[in-house]
Design a protein around this motif. Sequence first.
Motif, mmCIF file in Angstrom:
data_model
loop_
_atom_site.group_PDB
_atom_site.id
_atom_site.type_symbol
_atom_site.label_atom_id
_atom_site.label_comp_id
_atom_site.label_asym_id
_atom_site.label_seq_id
_atom_site.Cartn_x
_atom_site.Cartn_y
_atom_site.Cartn_z
ATOM 1 N N UNK A 42 0.826 -1.203 0.000
ATOM 2 C CA UNK A 42 0.000 0.000 0.000
ATOM 3 C C UNK A 42 0.869 1.265 0.000
ATOM 4 N N UNK A 43 1.983 1.215 0.727
ATOM 5 C CA UNK A 43 2.905 2.347 0.787
ATOM 6 C C UNK A 43 3.478 2.649 -0.581
ATOM 7 N N UNK A 44 3.893 1.572 -1.247
ATOM 8 C CA UNK A 44 4.461 1.741 -2.590
ATOM 9 C C UNK A 44 3.436 2.341 -3.527
ATOM 10 N N UNK A 45 2.219 1.785 -3.409
ATOM 11 C CA UNK A 45 1.136 2.229 -4.275
ATOM 12 C C UNK A 45 0.816 3.710 -4.043
ATOM 13 N N UNK A 46 0.666 4.071 -2.820
ATOM 14 C CA UNK A 46 0.232 5.451 -2.522
ATOM 15 C C UNK A 46 1.331 6.471 -2.853
ATOM 16 N N UNK A 47 2.578 6.078 -2.636
ATOM 17 C CA UNK A 47 3.667 7.009 -2.984
ATOM 18 C C UNK A 47 3.701 7.247 -4.493
ATOM 19 N N UNK A 48 3.423 6.128 -5.213
ATOM 20 C CA UNK A 48 3.418 6.225 -6.664
ATOM 21 C C UNK A 48 2.257 7.094 -7.145
ATOM 22 N N UNK A 49 1.130 6.876 -6.500
ATOM 23 C CA UNK A 49 -0.103 7.535 -6.940
ATOM 24 C C UNK A 49 -0.185 8.995 -6.484
ATOM 25 N N UNK A 50 0.158 9.241 -5.204
ATOM 26 C CA UNK A 50 -0.051 10.584 -4.641
ATOM 27 C C UNK A 50 1.231 11.361 -4.364
ATOM 28 N N UNK A 51 2.322 10.801 -4.684
ATOM 29 C CA UNK A 51 3.572 11.507 -4.418
ATOM 30 C C UNK A 51 4.166 11.067 -3.086
ATOM 31 N N UNK A 52 5.409 11.467 -2.838
ATOM 32 C CA UNK A 52 6.163 10.970 -1.697
ATOM 33 C C UNK A 52 5.548 11.416 -0.370
ATOM 34 N N UNK A 53 5.230 12.720 -0.323
ATOM 35 C CA UNK A 53 4.757 13.285 0.941
ATOM 36 C C UNK A 53 3.382 12.755 1.325
ATOM 37 N N UNK A 54 2.457 12.892 0.374
ATOM 38 C CA UNK A 54 1.077 12.488 0.644
ATOM 39 C C UNK A 54 0.979 10.974 0.787
ATOM 40 N N UNK A 55 1.783 10.273 0.000
ATOM 41 C CA UNK A 55 1.797 8.817 0.077
ATOM 42 C C UNK A 55 2.230 8.346 1.449
ATOM 43 N N UNK A 56 3.280 8.979 1.965
ATOM 44 C CA UNK A 56 3.777 8.618 3.286
ATOM 45 C C UNK A 56 2.714 8.946 4.346
ATOM 46 N N UNK A 57 2.055 10.089 4.116
ATOM 47 C CA UNK A 57 1.023 10.519 5.050
ATOM 48 C C UNK A 57 -0.122 9.499 5.100
ATOM 49 N N UNK A 58 -0.503 9.003 3.924
ATOM 50 C CA UNK A 58 -1.615 8.043 3.867
ATOM 51 C C UNK A 58 -1.271 6.741 4.591
ATOM 52 N N UNK A 59 -0.020 6.302 4.435
ATOM 53 C CA UNK A 59 0.416 5.095 5.162
ATOM 54 C C UNK A 59 0.286 5.340 6.665
ATOM 55 N N UNK A 60 0.719 6.534 7.032
ATOM 56 C CA UNK A 60 0.645 6.915 8.445
ATOM 57 C C UNK A 60 -0.806 6.938 8.934
ATOM 58 N N UNK A 61 -1.695 7.461 8.077
ATOM 59 C CA UNK A 61 -3.118 7.548 8.440
ATOM 60 C C UNK A 61 -3.668 6.152 8.744
ATOM 61 N N UNK A 62 -3.355 5.218 7.864
ATOM 62 C CA UNK A 62 -3.873 3.853 8.042
ATOM 63 C C UNK A 62 -3.261 3.202 9.293
ATOM 64 N N UNK A 63 -1.937 3.329 9.404
ATOM 65 C CA UNK A 63 -1.244 2.720 10.555
ATOM 66 C C UNK A 63 -1.750 3.283 11.865
ATOM 67 N N UNK A 64 -1.848 4.609 11.916
ATOM 68 C CA UNK A 64 -2.288 5.255 13.155
ATOM 69 C C UNK A 64 -3.740 4.922 13.463
#
Lengths: 513, 519
Positions: free
Chosen positions: B314-336
Amino acid sequence: MGLNEKIKSIPKDKVKSVIGFIVFMALILKVFCNVTYLFRNVTTDTWRIAGIKHENVDMVYIGGSAAYCYWEPLKAWNDCGITSYLYATAGIEAEAIKAYMKEVRRTQEPQLYVVDVRTFQYYYGDGGAEWGTRNSTDNLELTSSARYGMLKEYFATREFKEDPDRLSYYLSIIKYHTNTENLHSSLAWELMDNDKVFPAKGWEWREAYGYVEEPQGFETDIRADLLRNGKKVLIDLLDYCKDKQLNVLFVVCPYYITEEEQQKYNLIRDTVKEYGFDFLNANECYDEIGIDFSTDFYNRNHVNLFGAKKYTEFLEKYIMDNYDLPDHRGDDHYVSWDEEYLKSLEDENLCSETVTNLRLDVEKGVTMAEQMRETQNFSEWYTLAEDDRYTLLIAAGDSINWPQNIAEQRIMESWGLNKESCRQIRVVNGGNVVHSNEVNQDLSRDGVIGIWEDIPYHISVEEGEVSILVNEEEVLSEQSDINVVVFDNNYRRVVDVVSLGNGEDGKICFYRK
Amino acid sequence: MTITSFSFLALVTIGAVLYYVLPKSLQWIELLILSLVFYYYAATPYTIIYLVASTLTAYFSTLIMRKARKKENVKQAFPLAIAIAAIAVNVLIWFILKGRGLWSWAVEGVISHACPAKMDAFSSMQLVAALGMGYYTLQIIGYVVDCYWETIEPQRNPLKLFLFTAYFPQMTTGPISRYARLETLFERHKFQYQNLAFGAQRILWGFMKKIVLAERVGAFVAAICEKPDVYTGFYSWLVILLYPVQMYADFSGCMDIVLGVSELFDIHLAENFRNPFFSRTSQEFWQRWHITLGTWAKDYVLYPLLKSKPMIKFGKFSRKKFGKKLGKFLVNVVGMFFLWMVMGVWHGRFRYIVGVSLWYWIVLMAGDLLAPVFAKFTTFFDMKTESFGWHLFQSARTYLIYAIGASFFSLGISGGLALLQDAWKVLTVKDYANPWIFFDESFLNLGITYGDINLFFITVLLLIIVAVLREKYGYARIWIQKQSFMFRWLIWISLFVMVLIWGKYGPGYNAAEFIYQGF
């Protein structure tokens, strides 16, 4: 390695730590005790119990209020040279007598103990003795084993319906730590060390008077049993006295005794005598004492200073006749007793004057009642009747005529009556309405009146008929109008019965039957 | 028996004396006996079977895993399956008994439709959970996972493992201990004066917080909450602002007693609080508040989740799709989200999921998202971000955020919303504010006196002083220890007298319940 070397080998830091720990814990304990003493229920009893440490007496009088209201140590000193101390506390519980003896023996070696046994009379064996028990034990030192022994006995022999919160008896700070009012009390602060000389050897002057009739017909040979555990407590006490070879005189002082109580004292006398101890029931010696119930008491259970004086003279004579207590008068070591006696005479004069005035004030009620009965003027009658010496029992029948006179209306209103008043019940004392019913509601009332609150009354306005009974005797039976029974609280008797109707001139028609 | 009761203190005193008098080899057995005695008097005795069941599942599962790993022909997935099974058993026991608030409404719904006659029977069904179930269940899960990860060796003595589960000081409110830290339970301990002194001091301080401050504030807050229609306006603000004080004094006071008692036995438990109200952000707050729960959730939920294959994908996917910053943020959102959900669910009721999980998840994620905006804002206005005033503002903001969450935590969802709405009206509705209540002695109708108010300020001031000393010296008592003996003794004796006089204990008081005892 020798002992010296072993001691020397202990590191100094360790030694310092151990000493520091012990001193610190001692300090904590001291603070704990002081805080407990400061916050406990501090009364003159507390002071009296703490004060014995400073005495060196030949006789200790142990008991409840029936001890410290009756025996005047300084009078006994002046009369016969007996040195005595009142080691007594209000509401003392039976279990506390032995504990108090033990506690006395920590600081005194009295040749005679006088024990008032009235507390055994009141032994009910239930947990309703919290006040007396706390009062008995809170005054004792926290380091006193007698204190804990008494509590152990108390909890072992009583039956409790609810959890009595035992720990708060043993560690009374649990109960009293919210008692911050004590911080305003100079006596509480002065007793923070549980150590303060009590003047007059435990005696205190009480400025009070109450009219009491002499008890009649209580003499009996019947023995009524004590409750099982009450007897056990008495036997334990007697065993202790015998075991420690103590010289003890058990007494009952004069009071408004009943036949049932006398029956119990008969049994206590037998038990005490079986153990070879002396027993004196002063209620069997009224003539010898010369006690006059109408002047010498302040309530049914306690004498005033006049009664105490007579009782002390009676008991000191008995003690001088039967015991060999030394006469210390003239002894240089006891000069302070003479000084204290002289000081007590001044206090006695003041107290005597006050009590006499109180008695005269009560007696004035008789004259006022006579005036009340003689007057035909309602306002004059009302002025006398609203005095707090009297209780007015008022009952309004089905039909009453409301007075037209405004002054009289106000009197009616002061009793909580109004124009529509009918079937109304009022109890008025000193001008204050202490009971009233709603219109046509609660059509009868039962209660007690008199200074001892022991005289029953019954008022009924049911079924159109007014009826007032006092002490189970009908004093009034009417059908209409406002009816008033005037009861003298001090002498506990009805002094006037009047009915208030409406006269021709619109004023109250005031009549007696 | 509760940890503020005289009987508990007596048990601890006798236990501590015996602990150092008995042969050292018997020390852990004595602790086990003390734990059983405590459990017998503090809890419903038969519920100890749940502790036994948890211990046995952990014991056998970890030994089986160990044995399986030694065998060459066993599949790699087998130990994992065993660990999952052991965890599932423990979670299930917890869920049925302690998490009833999470499922009973659903079952009730089904029964009321399908078989209404049995509704009463279900409602009256008593499910008594074990004391400290929430805490020891997490401990056991942590133990199983640690064994699975081979960071610790499984305990081969079931009684020792049972002691780890049932160690009596931590049964009431935790902390959630790790096995590696509590292995010291089975070691031999020599008497050290410092343990005795520090332990007793900490117990005393805990009592001060709990029975002098928390109980006093609690009574005041409860009196207001009892009549929400009568006590409105600034009363609502008082509840919002005082509840965190009550909560902190109650929970951390209990922890002080627990840690102090354990210290007497030379067992040093993990800290659960580190001046949480000094935190400048909510993230920091949760690193200082209920620390053992937070670290447990991170170590056993967040990190394994982030390292899991689906999350990496999911991290790889979101970074690819939304960019590095937002992708990392989304991973964080799910994890948190999972992290906070576990923490909320652990508390066992929906109100806690709202007050703890959702609220903090939203606050933290929004904080993360808006961090660049805040940074620009402070730069633009030239805020002195290292000044005391700014720090104070940040701490106050963090406090308020916690207070809002705590409103749900304490009053439930509807009660919390009503309280916050009422407080909001003070700021927005004309003539709604009632500031005169601070001056017209209205407080005195709420069962408190001026003495209580003075005492509140004194104890809060003491709390602040101790917190400052802790920040500076590690522990306030370390600083006190360095003072002359007269000053030291004055401090401890004064504290002792304060607790003795102003503590809410004895007839008429019930300081037996701790807010965090229910978990």
